[in-house]
Design a protein around this motif. Sequence first.
Motif, short mmCIF file in Angstrom:
data_model
loop_
_atom_site.label_atom_id
_atom_site.label_comp_id
_atom_site.label_asym_id
_atom_site.label_seq_id
_atom_site.Cartn_x
_atom_site.Cartn_y
_atom_site.Cartn_z
N LEU A 159 21.10 -61.83 -24.96
CA LEU A 159 20.68 -60.90 -23.91
C LEU A 159 19.61 -59.92 -24.38
N PHE A 218 25.36 -69.70 -25.69
CA PHE A 218 26.52 -69.34 -24.85
C PHE A 218 27.74 -70.16 -25.28
N ASP A 245 36.32 -61.72 -18.21
CA ASP A 245 35.17 -61.48 -17.35
C ASP A 245 34.13 -62.55 -17.72
N LEU A 302 18.86 -62.62 -17.56
CA LEU A 302 19.31 -63.51 -16.49
C LEU A 302 19.19 -62.81 -15.14
N GLU A 303 19.55 -61.54 -15.15
CA GLU A 303 19.53 -60.77 -13.90
C GLU A 303 18.11 -60.67 -13.35
N ASN A 337 19.50 -57.51 -17.31
CA ASN A 337 19.32 -58.34 -18.50
C ASN A 337 18.39 -59.50 -18.13
N SER A 340 28.49 -70.73 -17.40
CA SER A 340 27.49 -71.63 -18.00
C SER A 340 27.12 -72.75 -17.05
N TYR A 373 24.95 -70.85 -14.22
CA TYR A 373 23.65 -70.27 -14.64
C TYR A 373 22.78 -71.29 -15.40
#
Length: 208
Positions: A58, A74, A99, A156-157, A154, A105, A108
């Motif tokens: 990240l 990951f 969480d 990915l976001e 981050n 995986s 995403y």
Amino acid sequence: MTAKKRGVFIVLEGGEGSGKSTQTAMLADAVANLGRTPLTTREPGGSPRAEEIRKVILGDESAGLDAHTEALLFAAARADHAHQTILPALGRGDVVISDRYIDSSVAYQGVGRGLGVAQIQAMSDWATQGLVPDLTVVLDIQPEVGLARASDANRLEAEPLDFHRQVRQAFLDIAETDPQRYHVVPADRSPHEVHSDLWTCAAAVVAS
Ligand code: TYD
């Protein structure tokens, strides 16, 4: 699998800003009130080595990281998390609440990054030696709403809205494959309303 499984393994999944961390904490309190020992954890992370891998995945220095490398990192973090944290806790009889787990995986990297659902699923199963949750709750929220709520941007976001739409659909598609083990809970509501729905399905699994 090395440790004999006696505890209960619950996973919360969902897109950005779906309230997973709040719901993880509320679920842990409810589990403790039933007299069981909760262990809350997260991915990527959840063990000292996996938390180090999280920083790599990240962190800003990973801008432009190849999708395959990202997926393997990951999976590596998850292997350590499963073996160092989750399996020992299940062996003690704890209720493990994570969480995110494998389905993140699949959604995403498998769908969002286009690496393939079957490939990512197979790699994750190998990494965890087939450790499957007893219950997975998908906190479902429109990406527009979730992204506006999410606080810590981050890599990915920062992906485009369409990426997050695909991720959301992927979680819903995964949930449909096994209605016994998956529950979808609408997450665009107050934390207490979401918790109440979540607890309706989790309580039975915890009490079992
Ligand atoms: P985090 O800050 O924990 O986000 P969130 O609060 O939404 O869980 O960052 C985790 C990010 O990593 C999140 O954007 C989802 C992504 N992710 C994957 O892409 N694949 C995975 O296997 C996992 C576990 C997370």
